[in-house]
Design an enzyme around this catalytic site. Sequence first.
Site, PDB file in Angstrom:
ATOM      1  N   HIS A 137       0.835  -1.200   0.000  1.00  0.00           N
ATOM      2  CA  HIS A 137       0.000   0.000   0.000  1.00  0.00           C
ATOM      3  C   HIS A 137       0.869   1.249   0.000  1.00  0.00           C
ATOM      4  CE1 HIS A 137      -3.236   2.785   0.903  1.00  0.00           C
ATOM      5  NE2 HIS A 137      -4.095   1.798   0.698  1.00  0.00           N
ATOM      6  N   HIS A 138       0.418   2.252  -0.761  1.00  0.00           N
ATOM      7  CA  HIS A 138       1.177   3.502  -0.884  1.00  0.00           C
ATOM      8  C   HIS A 138       1.276   4.238   0.453  1.00  0.00           C
ATOM      9  CE1 HIS A 138       3.338   6.271  -3.240  1.00  0.00           C
ATOM     10  NE2 HIS A 138       2.629   6.195  -4.345  1.00  0.00           N
ATOM     11  N   ALA A 139       0.370   3.948   1.374  1.00  0.00           N
ATOM     12  CA  ALA A 139       0.456   4.570   2.696  1.00  0.00           C
ATOM     13  C   ALA A 139       1.689   4.093   3.452  1.00  0.00           C
ATOM     14  CB  ALA A 139      -0.793   4.253   3.521  1.00  0.00           C
TER      15      ALA A 139
END
Length: 469
Positions: A137-139
């Site tokens: 995930h980009h988070a």
Amino acid sequence: MTTTDRLSPLDSSFLHLENEFAHMHIGSTSIFEGPPPPFEDVRALVESKLIDIPRYRQVVRFVPMDLGRPVWADDRHFNLEFHVRHTALPLPGGREELRRLVARIMSQQLDRSRPLWEMWVVEGLEDGHWALISKVHHAMVDGVSGAELLSTVLDISPDATIAKAAEWAPRSSPSNIELATDAVAQLVKSPYEQVRALRAAGRVPRQAIEQLKEVGAGLSSLAGILSATPESTLNGPIGPHRRYVWTSVSVDDIKTVRAALGGTFNDVVLATITRGFRSLLRARDESTDRVVRTLVPVSVRPRNDGEVAAGDGTMANKVSAMFAELPVMLDDPGDALAAVSEQMADLKESKQAVAGEALTSMADFAPPMLLALGERVAARAAQRNVNTVTTNVPGPQLPLYSLGRRMLEIFPFVPLAGQVRVGVAMFSYYGTVYFGITGDYDTCEDIGVLSDGIEAGMEDLLHLARAAS
């Protein structure tokens, strides 16, 4: 729980952007020489590395009533078997079958109740090869720290052995009451910390003034993206499913073009992408008397002597953005390269990336419940005025190995969100730049035209470079 466990404003924005159609994970597909290793060995290798990447055993906890940004907390029910998976391609095990598998895996949203990553070991490739599909995930990670992660999971020697996995015990997870209480405390504390930081900056007024000038210049340039681009099939509603194609170009070819025609390494790459989008628009019978506006993520990690500083172990996002306009109206590849080079030089001078980073940092002032809403609105507004995203990450220029097998190729994956239907990611590895092109399944059946156009753009530039030499 400590404040260092809290997601940054930028990291949390990738969670707020996500919905049933926009899945905000990045990833890659690595192809290795054969024969495939035993799956149990791959899982043991990953387990031995987890001590270096603690985020891989943590989940996102949201604060009640959005009183604060989400926090990372250890997953008490962490199960490695859920994250490291095993599959095989149907015959004939070619590139097309692998790309379809990647598209299907990337179309599935990550489970937020678990750590936000997956790895898929894929057997059955032609020539006895095997693949590793990663999905994060980009988070949790941006492109540059993703390259650091790749170096962590893989080895620089074919003779590396699997270390014994270190013992791990999850820390206690905060309750909802503790999350809310800590968030309220941070709301009170944060303005004080910001004022304190400004006072500290005041002790070096000359440096502070220069920084403010850079941010001001960047904000003026960023205002330009408020103008809408012409309507195009490049933009519009997207569905939950993806198409995925790839291509590659030689680093030596890019250097040949640079030496003969000028521009930076990134300028040459963007010029080939310009040709790709020109081909795609023409194939769709759309006018090319326009520009294609692209968001270009820019790393703002500290640099030492021109190189990105070593990772700090957090894997947090440290990126900003510039907005470039690809001159698809230009038929001559040399003219397109010159236009891209001039524009990118102007964008760097305008300090767009500095302003973008400053705006993200200023988000600490906003109450998180308002920030969450504001991020969604701002994202929709910006993406109505952006046609695509093109991200270029420098990777390791030495061969990497997994369990003694050399990594032959690696193709990156970039997510789609808002009204953007096509995205292009690039990753350089061991003398080659690899392009991964993501398209919305329902509206981009023809993204192979974009891939072919990038290849043709490189050939055209090489032809001009050789003639100039």
